[in-house]
Each structure stands twice: as C-alpha cells, then as structure tokens.
Design a protein around this motif. Structure first.
Motif, PDB file in Angstrom:
ATOM      1  N   GLY A   1       0.630  -1.220   0.094  1.00  0.00           N
ATOM      2  CA  GLY A   1      -0.139  -0.108  -0.107  1.00  0.00           C
ATOM      3  C   GLY A   1       0.913   1.349  -0.060  1.00  0.00           C
ATOM      4  O   GLY A   1       0.246   2.299   0.379  1.00  0.00           O
TER       5      GLY A   1
ATOM      6  N   LYS B   1      -0.929   4.961   0.926  1.00  0.00           N
ATOM      7  CA  LYS B   1      -1.669   5.833  -0.018  1.00  0.00           C
ATOM      8  C   LYS B   1      -3.028   6.009   0.738  1.00  0.00           C
ATOM      9  O   LYS B   1      -3.821   6.910   0.374  1.00  0.00           O
ATOM     10  CB  LYS B   1      -1.642   5.351  -1.268  1.00  0.00           C
ATOM     11  CG  LYS B   1      -0.424   5.172  -1.873  1.00  0.00           C
ATOM     12  CD  LYS B   1      -0.576   4.715  -3.580  1.00  0.00           C
ATOM     13  CE  LYS B   1      -0.782   3.336  -3.528  1.00  0.00           C
ATOM     14  NZ  LYS B   1      -0.694   2.947  -4.728  1.00  0.00           N
ATOM     15  N   ASP B   2      -3.448   4.953   1.485  1.00  0.00           N
ATOM     16  CA  ASP B   2      -4.818   5.010   2.144  1.00  0.00           C
ATOM     17  C   ASP B   2      -4.699   6.027   3.401  1.00  0.00           C
ATOM     18  O   ASP B   2      -5.833   6.431   3.785  1.00  0.00           O
ATOM     19  CB  ASP B   2      -5.134   3.644   2.450  1.00  0.00           C
ATOM     20  CG  ASP B   2      -4.474   3.175   3.806  1.00  0.00           C
ATOM     21  OD1 ASP B   2      -3.539   3.720   3.958  1.00  0.00           O
ATOM     22  OD2 ASP B   2      -5.094   2.037   4.411  1.00  0.00           O
ATOM     23  N   ARG B   3      -3.567   6.542   3.810  1.00  0.00           N
ATOM     24  CA  ARG B   3      -3.706   7.266   4.746  1.00  0.00           C
ATOM     25  C   ARG B   3      -3.305   8.778   4.525  1.00  0.00           C
ATOM     26  O   ARG B   3      -3.586   9.699   5.158  1.00  0.00           O
ATOM     27  CB  ARG B   3      -2.765   6.908   5.960  1.00  0.00           C
ATOM     28  CG  ARG B   3      -2.929   5.419   6.436  1.00  0.00           C
ATOM     29  CD  ARG B   3      -4.090   5.768   7.614  1.00  0.00           C
ATOM     30  NE  ARG B   3      -3.665   6.448   8.754  1.00  0.00           N
ATOM     31  CZ  ARG B   3      -2.856   6.240   9.936  1.00  0.00           C
ATOM     32  NH1 ARG B   3      -2.588   4.986   9.677  1.00  0.00           N
ATOM     33  NH2 ARG B   3      -2.552   7.017  10.854  1.00  0.00           N
TER      34      ARG B   3
ATOM     35  N   LYS C   1      -5.416  12.109   4.702  1.00  0.00           N
ATOM     36  CA  LYS C   1      -6.488  12.015   3.652  1.00  0.00           C
ATOM     37  C   LYS C   1      -8.003  12.162   4.516  1.00  0.00           C
ATOM     38  O   LYS C   1      -8.871  12.606   3.852  1.00  0.00           O
ATOM     39  CB  LYS C   1      -6.610  10.854   3.101  1.00  0.00           C
ATOM     40  CG  LYS C   1      -5.686  10.532   2.137  1.00  0.00           C
ATOM     41  CD  LYS C   1      -5.943   9.510   1.259  1.00  0.00           C
ATOM     42  CE  LYS C   1      -5.242   9.649  -0.363  1.00  0.00           C
ATOM     43  NZ  LYS C   1      -5.436   8.288  -1.245  1.00  0.00           N
TER      44      LYS C   1
END
Length: 286
Positions: free
Chosen positions: A71, A102-104, A134
C-alpha cells in the motif's frame, strides 16, 4: 515494544546494495543483497510505518515495486555524484527516499534539495515532501529526508548543509508540522546538532525528548571495519535522528537494541541488515 500496522512513522538507514564495505566480521552471506533485501523488507513489514524515510537507497525501483503491494507509494532524489555507480554490478546511484501509505496520506509536493555550503552546491541531498492527511483536509505535514556529509573532518560542511536545510524549511513550511529524518553523520556535540536544537522552527529530537535522562541513545550505529593499517577499527556512535516540530506529540518510540542483542561482531549481521539501526516513533497532531 510492539508496533501495530499503519500507526507509526519510521526512519531506516539502508547501506548500499552491493559491496562489503570492509565489515570484516560480518559473514559474507549476511552482506549479500539476496539476503539483505529480505531482511530490509521484513523490518519494514514488522514496523509498518505510515511514513518511511531511507538514505543510501540505490534500489528505489526495487523497493517501490515491493512496497506497492503493502500500500505504499514513494519519491526519491539521487545524490549528484554517487559512488555506487563505480561499483561492479551496481543497481544505480544512491539517494534519499520517502514512502507513505496511500490510504492514509496524499502527496502534495516533493522537492529535491541539493544541500549547500555557503551557497555552493555539495554532493549531499535532501528530499522535502508535503503530505496531506486524507481524512482531514486541514492537516498537512512537511517531511524531510536528509543525508549529510560523512567522515571526520567535515564538521563545518555538515554545519552548513544543516543550515541550508533549516533555511529551506523555514521558508517553505510555514507553521505546518515538520519531521526531519536523517543520517546526519554528526554527534550531538557537533554545531549542526546545536543548530537543529535551537532552530526558529522549534524542533526537538524524538529520542532525546523521550529518554529518562534527556540524552540521545548511546548509539545508532556500531560497526567494526578493517582499517588502512589492516587492524580492526570499532565505531560506536549516535549520528541518526528524528526531529519534530513542537506541534507534534510523541506517544512511543522504537527501543534501541541492547549491546547483547547486537552481538560481538556488531553491525551489520543476519539479524540487522544495515550498519545503522532503525529509528521509529508514533506521533500525533497536537
């Protein structure tokens, strides 16, 4: 101390992917890239940082590909004149890298900074990135990855390189939170350390701030090399740091291994794939 996934920031110093660098007591098998790449990836997965900062990265494409499955995305800036390209079977020039989940986080900007000595460009670099959280449009953070000039006798050069990085951050970061992760190649007694401690940015060293005696660790690197006189030379010192602005709160740090854990042959080894130890911390916005 146990670290859960996706809740921490880490700093890792990776040695060059090839060559034995005169680590005479380290088994050759432990220095091979086939072994070291697995140990490095294993350590990253164990800590699972939200932000990962690395120096002497001469294998960015390899790391970016492997870490993508976990990720991460990343940025890299190469050293202007890397000694890696002179090595047999090299993987390319080395430099500073930053990876992030990338999800954070979202990358807003990434700027290479050629560190200067009184206005003159040097062969050392930093990578300064602005990242946005994010789930909160109002929270952003500046993260700098730096690698200052190595070896004794270059205290003044490291001092000037540090000044240049501080001036850059002072100009561009505004009041945003700041993290600086780096192999400073400088002990806490050097002028560059004092500059970061006393900077207008209001920085503090994570490991010093959380220690019982308000001191840096005994060591962040401990190695034995073969010297020019064909005698083993041992070096045990603190030269790596995580600096943060005071609008960040420290909730935990990764413990530095004890002497017995490192072993008599010192670093690197089968257990520790770098001649520098990984530093990591958990941070919260204040």
């Amino acid at each position: 101390m146990t670290y859960r996934k996706r809740n921490s920031l880490a700093f890792w110093t990776e040695g060059l992917s090839g060559g034995d660098d005169n680590f005479v007591l380290c088994p050759p098998e432990a220095l091979s890239w086939e072994n070291r790449q697995l140990r490095i990836l294993e350590e990253i997965y164990r800590v699972s940082p939200t932000i990962l900062c690395m120096q002497e990265v001469d294998c960015f494409s390899f790391l970016k590909d492997k870490l993508a499955s976990l990720g991460y995305d990343g940025e890299w800036v190469q050293k202007p004149f890397s000694p890696c390209i002179e090595m047999k079977d090299n993987m390319g020039p080395d430099g500073c890298a930053l990876f992030y989940l990338k999800d954070r986080l979202q990358m807003i900007s990434a700027h290479p900074v050629n560190l200067k000595d009184n206005g003159r460009e040097t062969n050392q670099t930093a990578l300064v990135c602005k990242l946005k959280v994010k789930d909160d449009d109002h929270k952003a953070i500046f993260v700098a990855v730096a690698h200052l000039k190595a070896k004794s006798g270059f205290q003044n050069l490291r001092h000037q390189q540090g000044k240049h990085l501080l001036e850059y951050l002072l100009k561009h970061a505004g009041s945003e939170p700041i993290i600086v992760c780096g192999d400073f190649n400088a002990s806490p007694k050097e002028p560059v350390y004092a500059d970061f401690t006393n900077s207008e940015l209001g920085l503090r060293s994570v490991y010093k701030a959380t220690s019982a005696d308000q001191a840096e660790p005994k060591y962040t690197t401990w190695k034995i090399r073969l010297g020019q006189d064909n005698k083993n030379t041992e070096s045990c010192k603190t030269i790596d740091y995580i600096w943060i602005r005071k609008n960040l709160k420290i909730s935990a740090v990764l413990t530095i291994p004890e002497d017995a854990d490192i072993g008599p042959n010192r670093l690197p080894s089968f257990r520790y794939p770098s001649d520098h130890l990984a530093l990591a911390c958990k941070l919260n916005f204040t």
